[in-house]
Motif scaffolding. Structure first.
Motif, PDB file in Angstrom:
ATOM      1  N   ASN A 111       0.832  -1.194   0.000  1.00 30.12           N
ATOM      2  CA  ASN A 111       0.000   0.000   0.000  1.00 30.12           C
ATOM      3  C   ASN A 111       0.873   1.254   0.000  1.00 30.12           C
ATOM      4  O   ASN A 111       2.101   1.165  -0.079  1.00 30.12           O
ATOM      5  N   LYS A 112       0.236   2.415   0.098  1.00 37.18           N
ATOM      6  CA  LYS A 112       0.956   3.679   0.015  1.00 37.18           C
ATOM      7  C   LYS A 112       2.007   3.815   1.121  1.00 37.18           C
ATOM      8  O   LYS A 112       3.118   4.307   0.882  1.00 37.18           O
ATOM      9  N   THR A 113       1.687   3.368   2.310  1.00 38.36           N
ATOM     10  CA  THR A 113       2.644   3.432   3.427  1.00 38.36           C
ATOM     11  C   THR A 113       3.868   2.576   3.141  1.00 38.36           C
ATOM     12  O   THR A 113       5.001   2.991   3.403  1.00 38.36           O
ATOM     13  N   ASP A 114       3.652   1.386   2.598  1.00 43.40           N
ATOM     14  CA  ASP A 114       4.771   0.502   2.252  1.00 43.40           C
ATOM     15  C   ASP A 114       5.668   1.138   1.194  1.00 43.40           C
ATOM     16  O   ASP A 114       6.899   1.056   1.280  1.00 43.40           O
ATOM     17  N   ILE A 115       5.051   1.762   0.203  1.00 41.64           N
ATOM     18  CA  ILE A 115       5.839   2.423  -0.849  1.00 41.64           C
ATOM     19  C   ILE A 115       6.636   3.584  -0.265  1.00 41.64           C
ATOM     20  O   ILE A 115       7.816   3.763  -0.577  1.00 41.64           O
ATOM     21  N   THR A 116       6.003   4.367   0.606  1.00 42.44           N
ATOM     22  CA  THR A 116       6.686   5.497   1.243  1.00 42.44           C
ATOM     23  C   THR A 116       7.888   5.014   2.053  1.00 42.44           C
ATOM     24  O   THR A 116       8.974   5.597   1.977  1.00 42.44           O
ATOM     25  N   LYS A 117       7.716   3.938   2.821  1.00 41.48           N
ATOM     26  CA  LYS A 117       8.824   3.393   3.624  1.00 41.48           C
ATOM     27  C   LYS A 117       9.961   2.922   2.720  1.00 41.48           C
ATOM     28  O   LYS A 117      11.139   3.164   2.998  1.00 41.48           O
ATOM     29  N   ARG A 118       9.616   2.257   1.630  1.00 45.07           N
ATOM     30  CA  ARG A 118      10.649   1.780   0.700  1.00 45.07           C
ATOM     31  C   ARG A 118      11.394   2.946   0.064  1.00 45.07           C
ATOM     32  O   ARG A 118      12.619   2.922  -0.070  1.00 45.07           O
ATOM     33  N   MET A 119      10.660   3.980  -0.336  1.00 45.62           N
ATOM     34  CA  MET A 119      11.303   5.163  -0.911  1.00 45.62           C
ATOM     35  C   MET A 119      12.244   5.805   0.110  1.00 45.62           C
ATOM     36  O   MET A 119      13.371   6.184  -0.230  1.00 45.62           O
ATOM     37  N   ALA A 120      11.790   5.914   1.345  1.00 44.72           N
ATOM     38  CA  ALA A 120      12.612   6.526   2.385  1.00 44.72           C
ATOM     39  C   ALA A 120      13.896   5.726   2.599  1.00 44.72           C
ATOM     40  O   ALA A 120      14.985   6.305   2.705  1.00 44.72           O
ATOM     41  N   ASP A 121      13.794   4.418   2.637  1.00 42.95           N
ATOM     42  CA  ASP A 121      14.960   3.559   2.842  1.00 42.95           C
ATOM     43  C   ASP A 121      15.934   3.623   1.666  1.00 42.95           C
ATOM     44  O   ASP A 121      17.134   3.809   1.849  1.00 42.95           O
ATOM     45  N   GLU A 122      15.414   3.452   0.457  1.00 42.75           N
ATOM     46  CA  GLU A 122      16.283   3.380  -0.716  1.00 42.75           C
ATOM     47  C   GLU A 122      16.883   4.725  -1.107  1.00 42.75           C
ATOM     48  O   GLU A 122      17.990   4.779  -1.633  1.00 42.75           O
ATOM     49  N   LEU A 123      16.166   5.808  -0.848  1.00 44.70           N
ATOM     50  CA  LEU A 123      16.644   7.134  -1.251  1.00 44.70           C
ATOM     51  C   LEU A 123      17.222   7.925  -0.088  1.00 44.70           C
ATOM     52  O   LEU A 123      17.588   9.086  -0.256  1.00 44.70           O
ATOM     53  N   GLN A 124      17.268   7.286   1.072  1.00 42.65           N
ATOM     54  CA  GLN A 124      17.787   7.914   2.293  1.00 42.65           C
ATOM     55  C   GLN A 124      17.077   9.237   2.572  1.00 42.65           C
ATOM     56  O   GLN A 124      17.697  10.278   2.774  1.00 42.65           O
ATOM     57  N   THR A 168      13.686  11.180   4.758  1.00 43.17           N
ATOM     58  CA  THR A 168      12.831  11.017   5.926  1.00 43.17           C
ATOM     59  C   THR A 168      11.492  10.470   5.440  1.00 43.17           C
ATOM     60  O   THR A 168      11.158  10.578   4.251  1.00 43.17           O
ATOM     61  N   GLY A 169      10.737   9.907   6.340  1.00 37.26           N
ATOM     62  CA  GLY A 169       9.426   9.374   5.969  1.00 37.26           C
ATOM     63  C   GLY A 169       8.519  10.454   5.424  1.00 37.26           C
ATOM     64  O   GLY A 169       7.779  10.240   4.457  1.00 37.26           O
ATOM     65  N   SER A 170       8.572  11.650   6.030  1.00 36.32           N
ATOM     66  CA  SER A 170       7.699  12.729   5.564  1.00 36.32           C
ATOM     67  C   SER A 170       8.128  13.233   4.187  1.00 36.32           C
ATOM     68  O   SER A 170       7.284  13.567   3.351  1.00 36.32           O
ATOM     69  N   ALA A 171       9.432  13.271   3.909  1.00 30.31           N
ATOM     70  CA  ALA A 171       9.919  13.706   2.597  1.00 30.31           C
ATOM     71  C   ALA A 171       9.523  12.686   1.528  1.00 30.31           C
ATOM     72  O   ALA A 171       9.102  13.060   0.429  1.00 30.31           O
ATOM     73  N   ALA A 172       9.652  11.415   1.851  1.00 30.19           N
ATOM     74  CA  ALA A 172       9.259  10.364   0.904  1.00 30.19           C
ATOM     75  C   ALA A 172       7.755  10.427   0.649  1.00 30.19           C
ATOM     76  O   ALA A 172       7.309  10.293  -0.493  1.00 30.19           O
ATOM     77  N   GLY A 173       6.977  10.648   1.703  1.00 28.13           N
ATOM     78  CA  GLY A 173       5.527  10.764   1.552  1.00 28.13           C
ATOM     79  C   GLY A 173       5.146  11.958   0.695  1.00 28.13           C
ATOM     80  O   GLY A 173       4.252  11.871  -0.156  1.00 28.13           O
ATOM     81  N   ALA A 174       5.838  13.085   0.906  1.00 27.77           N
ATOM     82  CA  ALA A 174       5.558  14.282   0.103  1.00 27.77           C
ATOM     83  C   ALA A 174       5.922  14.047  -1.364  1.00 27.77           C
ATOM     84  O   ALA A 174       5.189  14.487  -2.264  1.00 27.77           O
ATOM     85  N   ALA A 175       7.022  13.350  -1.617  1.00 26.66           N
ATOM     86  CA  ALA A 175       7.429  13.061  -2.995  1.00 26.66           C
ATOM     87  C   ALA A 175       6.404  12.155  -3.677  1.00 26.66           C
ATOM     88  O   ALA A 175       6.013  12.396  -4.831  1.00 26.66           O
TER      89      ALA A 175
END
Length: 92
Positions: free
Chosen positions: A2-15, A17-24
């Motif tokens: 889901n969207k949360t899982d994608i956000t967490k993966r983006m945050a991990d792979e792109l280094q 923050t969770g909020s920055a990944a969510g905003a992207a």
């Protein structure tokens, strides 16, 4: 996934923050939605194409009463997977 899982993966792979990944992710999804609302296709190479399909007006039937009713014409989003995505799904 889901969207949360994608956000967490983006945050991990792109280094990020969770909020920055969510905003992207929100920015990307908003851009796709706005383009579709304008009737534009969105093509993502290697992934697929989001497009707007038009459904014509038609006559339907209420399954409970059997009464016929008019269904108005409408637009709906659609997605067609690209070759690379189809191949990845089929193990090629």
């Amino acid at each position: 996934m889901n969207k949360t899982d994608i956000t967490k993966r983006m945050a991990d792979e792109l280094q990020l923050t969770g909020s920055a990944a969510g905003a992207a992710l929100d920015c990307v999804l908003d851009a796709i939605g706005e383009a579709l609302a304008k009737g534009e296709d969105v093509r993502l190479a290697g992934f697929g194409t989001f497009a707007v399909k038009e459904s014509p007006a038609r006559t339907g039937r209420n399954p409970g009463t059997g009464e016929t009713l008019a269904i108005a014409a409408s637009k709906r989003p659609s997605f067609k997977a690209g070759k690379a995505l189809r191949d990845a799904m089929n193990g090629r």
